[in-house]
Design an enzyme around this catalytic site. Structure first.
Site, PDB file in Angstrom:
ATOM      1  N   GLY A 233       0.824  -1.200   0.000  1.00 51.08           N
ATOM      2  CA  GLY A 233       0.000   0.000   0.000  1.00 51.08           C
ATOM      3  C   GLY A 233       0.859   1.251   0.000  1.00 51.08           C
ATOM      4  N   GLY A 462       1.665  -7.147   3.868  1.00 46.48           N
ATOM      5  CA  GLY A 462       2.844  -7.891   3.460  1.00 46.48           C
ATOM      6  C   GLY A 462       3.949  -7.710   4.484  1.00 46.48           C
ATOM      7  N   THR A 463       3.575  -7.053   5.587  1.00 44.40           N
ATOM      8  CA  THR A 463       4.566  -6.633   6.580  1.00 44.40           C
ATOM      9  C   THR A 463       4.819  -7.675   7.650  1.00 44.40           C
ATOM     10  OG1 THR A 463       2.664  -5.533   7.559  1.00 44.40           O
ATOM     11  CG2 THR A 463       4.192  -4.163   6.320  1.00 44.40           C
ATOM     12  N   ILE A 579      12.867  -5.606  18.549  1.00 43.44           N
ATOM     13  CA  ILE A 579      12.405  -6.129  17.268  1.00 43.44           C
ATOM     14  C   ILE A 579      11.520  -7.342  17.530  1.00 43.44           C
ATOM     15  CG2 ILE A 579      13.172  -7.216  15.108  1.00 43.44           C
ATOM     16  CD1 ILE A 579      13.728  -4.145  15.338  1.00 43.44           C
ATOM     17  N   ASN A 581      10.044  -9.523  15.368  1.00 39.10           N
ATOM     18  CA  ASN A 581      10.399 -10.709  14.576  1.00 39.10           C
ATOM     19  C   ASN A 581      11.504 -10.312  13.596  1.00 39.10           C
ATOM     20  OD1 ASN A 581      10.563 -12.661  12.497  1.00 39.10           O
ATOM     21  ND2 ASN A 581       8.443 -13.295  12.813  1.00 39.10           N
ATOM     22  N   THR A 584      10.691 -10.730   9.637  1.00 39.37           N
ATOM     23  CA  THR A 584       9.804  -9.764   8.998  1.00 39.37           C
ATOM     24  C   THR A 584      10.376  -8.348   9.129  1.00 39.37           C
ATOM     25  OG1 THR A 584       8.465  -9.648  10.994  1.00 39.37           O
ATOM     26  CG2 THR A 584       7.752 -11.186   9.285  1.00 39.37           C
ATOM     27  N   GLY A 652       8.027   1.569  15.578  1.00 41.65           N
ATOM     28  CA  GLY A 652       7.601   1.212  14.218  1.00 41.65           C
ATOM     29  C   GLY A 652       8.784   1.184  13.267  1.00 41.65           C
ATOM     30  N   GLU A 655       8.661   2.385   7.944  1.00 37.71           N
ATOM     31  CA  GLU A 655       9.003   3.506   7.077  1.00 37.71           C
ATOM     32  C   GLU A 655      10.439   3.998   7.196  1.00 37.71           C
ATOM     33  OE1 GLU A 655       5.154   6.087   6.682  1.00 37.71           O
ATOM     34  OE2 GLU A 655       4.965   4.849   8.464  1.00 37.71           O
TER      35      GLU A 655
END
Lengths: 694, 333
Positions: A233, A462-463, A579, A581, A584, A652, A655
């Site tokens: 997205g 897909g994250t 973190i 995982n 991913t 997060g 990005e």
């Protein structure tokens, strides 16, 4: 807040949805389980400003298989036209080229597309204005910048510092117009049978529902949005665009029969948002040791005439480095162009281009290593808010990156290293991204047939959400991760915030931790089948400035004859809390870095001012880095635990990978060639004439 | 996409008869360009005649060192053929520098040279284009001209031909065998494509209904040392900004002979005969190569346009030719 004891968190677990995706059996929005759907194809304006004076749909209606043609004359009136982007087919006005002026509904997608091409449209065309520049007389100061930050900031006196400092720099840097271009095009399948079910490719089912309910005047209970899987997205699926409204109109025009609408790749260049080009005037003043006396960034960018979106490009300059005199401003031109929107790291991504190249230039002027320059300007508190950092490990990232990359052996002289036909150079830049936690999200935890089930209307772009939410739930409950299932991507599950601002894990994870605590408080460790508890996120306290940081290192090679640019090495080190995982997470980091590389070398939407649209509107012409452009990409992270951000201690990471990459590439190209490029993308024609061939 | 009729005859004569009889009929090879055009509305034929079974898919030796390549031979097979790789490496390199593996599996030898320009205005039916609709005007002039011509353009059209294979074939003096309603004929490859002039709607000299049967590569021993150098905006999967197909025969530091063609710079693959002539007998040096490029490009004309125009392509092509010849000559010694 009490920290989670991490057992599942931090484990390198395979994606739970991996098998479905690689076998092609994960259902996407266009693949809703329906009997015999109808298909919808859009009709778009071919002028950039004016009015539609007539649409002759006779030929289209006569084509076998056409069900109906929607135009502004026969489309239903919307309950809310407050958002001009979504007020589709409500008037004859054309505000940008490519705007939706009609739609064909037909038995097949081929017939719909063919019929759409036969509709004869007449216009009353008016002169359009699509050219962004710094000297436009109509630049204006928006009331706020995305999402709700002050438009301008000022501390001290930048002009005085620029006049008196021994070393100053003033340059203009530009970033191009970019289109998000997720791999899965924007698609919507809609079914109206008195209530609405919508399979929509979206970053947030609940926010999509809320927008559509408002536009059509539906109760929330009348609308269900389903989206278990999203093929990317990058912000463009953060909120419904006009085509989603058309899909719903089409469904209501064929009650009881679902309608499928998929945008073509070309249509996505008009209708699903993009990143504004930015023009960044940068000022730096420093003493001879490299301590900044002033930092200022004045940004000029565009929005559409019908809807404002003010990219927060100046944000990172407000917080990144210490300097007593500071200024940021944002000015917009409202043009006859499509509506810009979020694109991966809005604000930070373009906003760390000018400043991070400028710092490299300043380091060169000072004869100082660019890493050392950044270290010398490390702020002890957030210079913007005055609040303490929840954690800030930029220096650790720079140092570890330097060590891993081999920075110590670097000769700072530009344009002096040659291997065969190639000039070789290296560059560095910093990364930053705020740690957001959204105000609203709720999770339900239920014990069901000896398993724990988390339900939340979250999204996986897909994250890795399918995989990481159970990891958080497992630790919050103190159970094995294999005993936990997650259910997401449906408004039948509790409300979840949009997957944006890299806030998903922080927000949804916090709700899950609360739900798990409520569950254990209520039912202890031996629950009965059907026991259920709910938990919600709480807003951040606002005591701390919360950001993730990073450092990116680049090796660039430039062909001495042709100027071709290759980047064999990208290395990033990030400080992003705990973190969840590593598998991913690495994928997110290197994906962002690759997108940053693509922005540096290739991406550019070319707007032709004569027509008013982006003319390179397909993947043959809008270049994105291909596999051959991407060499060794490494993402590492330092062991950071931040007790202030959330119960997981995580920040997060969706990005930050794209932030700073382009500056590091430009800095490396300069180190290779001695040519300083201040306008993205760095293409061979921008260095060619200044190279000395073999 | 407008509905159309479809035929897939088993022989070339039938295919030619079908297309020749219907002004709105077209041949279909691998479909890697035509199918896009059908979707975009750039092409709207009434009849599509699939010729992949109507022409040869074999590469045959002519017994004298040359090769005949059937029109249906896929680009991937042509690039992989041992004889092609040994005798005409420039052909294999050109093919492998274009498109992707999947596209090369579909695209055919006959279809590749007939693909149409990727000019963004040609491919967008909402912008005027003389090539798509004669007399409607050229939107590229003064527009986005990065991929447009610096040689041989006209006031009607500044488009470039996108094929890489065609550039190699132009350098090698290949011949095209075609079948039309009037029978079979041979066309020197360099004469297959046209300059735009007053009729940019015509890409080639082929009559409507003429079908390529084969492309013949003549014996050319010097082509064993040949190369294709493509300069583009990303490392793969992009059309050429400029490209050079070259073969050189160098002995004792002197260029005895050369074959050179340019891609990405004209409406057709640009055979650089002036550069070749300037090189014959010249010392194998950068100065000679640069002089050859400058001779050929003396008449080059850059296009202004948004995003800076394309003046850089003159310098880029000069540098690319010099580098290509230098590498080839170095190989020779």
């Amino acid at each position: 807040m009490t920290a989670l004891h991490s057992r599942a968190i931090g484990r390198d677990l395979l994606r739970r949805d991996g098998r479905l995706k690689v076998t092609g059996t994960a259902p996407y929005a266009y693949e809703g389980p329906l009997g015999k759907p109808a298909y919808c194809h859009l009709i778009q304006a071919t002028i950039a400003r004016g009015r539609v004076t007539g649409m002759d749909t006779t030929s289209a209606q006569a084509i076998d298989g056409v069900i109906t043609v929607l135009t502004a004359d026969n489309a239903e009136r919307l309950a809310s036209t407050e958002d001009n982007e979504l007020a589709v087919l409500q008037s004859d006005e054309v505000a940008f080229r490519g705007q939706i002026i009609g739609a064909v509904i037909a038995e097949t997608s081929e017939v719909a597309r063919h019929a759409a091409g036969t509709v004869q449209v007449t216009y009353a065309q008016e002169p359009h204005d699509v050219e962004l520049s710094v000297d436009r007389a109509d630049l204006y100061k928006p009331y706020k910048i995305n999402p709700a930050y002050p438009t301008d900031t000022a501390d001290g006196d930048v002009a005085a510092a620029m006049a008196s400092a021994p070393v100053t720099l003033e340059n203009t840097y530009t970033t191009a117009m970019y289109h998000n271009n997720p791999m899965e095009p924007h698609t919507t399948t809609a079914l109206w049978d008195g209530s609405l079910t919508m399979w929509d490719s979206t970053q947030g089912v609940h926010s999509a529902r809320s927008v559509i309910a408002r536009v059509f005047g539906f109760d929330h209970e009348q609308v269900r949005v389903v989206c278990p899987y999203v093929g990317g997205g990058f912000g463009s699926k953060g909120t419904p665009h006009a085509h989603v409204v058309v899909a719903v109109m089409a469904a209501r025009a064929t009650p009881g029969r679902a309608v499928k609408l998929a945008l073509t790749r070309q249509q996505m260049f008009f209708l699903t948002g993009y990143r504004t080009p930015t023009i960044q005037k940068m000022q730096l003043a420093a003493d001879r040791d490299g301590h900044l006396a002033a930092i200022a960034l004045d940004v000029v960018e565009q929005t559409s005439r019908i809807k404002e979106f003010a990219e927060q490009t100046g944000m990172p300059t407000r917080s990144m480095y210490a300097a007593p005199n500071r200024r940021t401003t944002h000015r917009l031109a409202a043009l006859d162009v499509p509506v810009p929107t979020w694109m991966r790291a809005p604000g930070e991504c373009p906003g760390m281009f000018g400043p991070e190249v400028a710092l490299d230039e300043l380091a060169e002027q000072l004869g100082l290593d660019p890493i050392e320059l950044r270290i010398r300007n490390e702020p002890s508190v957030d210079p913007d808010s005055g609040r303490p950092w929840s954690s800030r490990n930029l220096i650790a990232c720079l140092r570890e990156g330097a060590e891993r990359f081999g920075w110590a052996e670097r000769d700072p002289a530009p344009g002096v290293r040659r291997q065969g036909d190639w000039l070789v150079g290296t560059g560095v830049a910093a990364s930053v991204y705020p740690t957001y936690r959204m105000a609203v999200s709720t999770a339900t935890l239920r014990y069901e047939r000896s398993r724990y089930v988390v339900e939340i209307g979250a999204a996986d772009l897909g994250t890795g959400t399918w995989t990481t939410l159970p990891q958080i739930a497992a630790d919050a409950l103190g159970v094995d991760v294999d005993d936990v299932d997650a259910r997401i991507g449906d408004t039948d599950y509790p409300i979840a915030s949009v997957a944006g601002g890299s806030s998903g894990m922080s927000t949804w994870g916090s709700a899950i931790v609360e739900a798990a605590r409520a569950f254990r408080d209520k039912f202890g460790t031996d629950p009965a089948d059907g026991d259920e508890a709910e938990g919600s996120v709480s807003p951040p306290t606002g005591k701390y400035a919360m950001h993730a940081f990073g450092a990116q290192f680049v090796e660039a090679r430039v062909h001495a004859d042709t100027g071709e640019i290759r980047v064999p090495r990208l290395l990033g080190v990030f400080a992003a809390g705990r973190i969840i995982n590593p598998r991913t997470a690495r994928s997110q980091f290197i994906g962002g870095m690759t997108m940053g590389l693509s922005m540096a070398l290739h991406e550019q939407s070319v707007l032709d001012p004569r027509f008013g649209h982006v003319v390179n509107h397909d993947f043959a012409d809008y270049h994105i880095s291909v596999c051959a452009d991407v060499g060794d990409v490494q993402a590492h992270w330092i062991d950071e635990y931040d007790p202030h951000v959330n119960a997981m201690g995580s920040k997060g990471i969706g990005e930050i990978g794209i932030v700073g990459t382009a500056a590091a590439v430009v800095n490396a190209v300069h180190h290779a060639t001695g040519v300083r490029v201040r306008d993205l993308p760095v293409t061979l024609d921008k260095v060619l004439a200044q190279l000395t061939p073999n | 996409m407008k509905p159309f009729a479809y035929q897939a005859p088993g022989d070339a004569a039938t295919a030619v008869r079908s297309v020749a009889a219907d002004p709105a009929a077209v041949f279909l090879g691998g479909g890697t360009n035509l199918v896009d055009h059908l979707k975009l509305g750039v092409a709207a034929p009434d009849l599509i005649v699939d010729v992949t079974a109507a022409t040869s898919n074999e590469i045959t030796d002519d017994g004298a060192g040359g090769l005949r390549i059937g029109a249906a031979v896929p680009n991937s097979e042509l690039a992989a053929d041992r004889r092609v790789r040994d005798r005409y490496p420039v052909v294999a390199q050109a093919l492998l520098s274009g498109a992707s593996g999947q596209l090369r599996n579909m695209a055919t030898t006959g279809g590749n040279p007939l693909q149409r320009t990727r000019c963004v205005y040609f491919q967008d039916v909402t912008t005027p284009c003389n090539k798509r609709k004669s007399g409607s005007g050229c939107s590229a002039i003064g527009g986005y001209t990065r991929y447009h011509a610096i040689l041989g353009a006209s006031e009607q059209c500044i488009a470039t031909h996108p094929s890489d294979l065609a550039v190699a074939l132009a350098a090698l003096d290949a011949e095209v065998r075609v079948l039309g309603a009037a029978g079979e004929r041979g066309i020197p490859f360099v004469d297959l494509h046209r300059l735009p002039g007053e009729h940019p709607e015509l890409d080639t000299v082929l009559e409507h209904g003429e079908l390529i049967l084969s492309i013949d590569l003549p014996p050319l021993p010097m082509a064993a040392r040949s190369a294709y150098r493509k300069v583009r905006d990303r490392a793969s999967y992009a059309f050429a900004l400029v490209s050079v197909a070259a073969a050189v025969d160098v002995a004792d530091g002197i260029v005895r002979d050369a074959r050179i063609a340019f891609g990405g710079v004209a409406h057709k693959p640009w055979r650089a005969t002036k550069a070749e002539e300037s090189l014959r007998g010249a010392p194998a040096s950068d100065d000679s190569y640069r002089a050859a490029a400058q001779t050929e490009l003396a008449g080059a004309q850059a296009q202004d346009g948004i995003d800076g125009g394309n003046a850089f392509k003159i310098l880029l092509l000069t540098r690319t030719l010099v580098a290509t010849l230098r590498d080839l000559a170095h190989e020779e010694t």
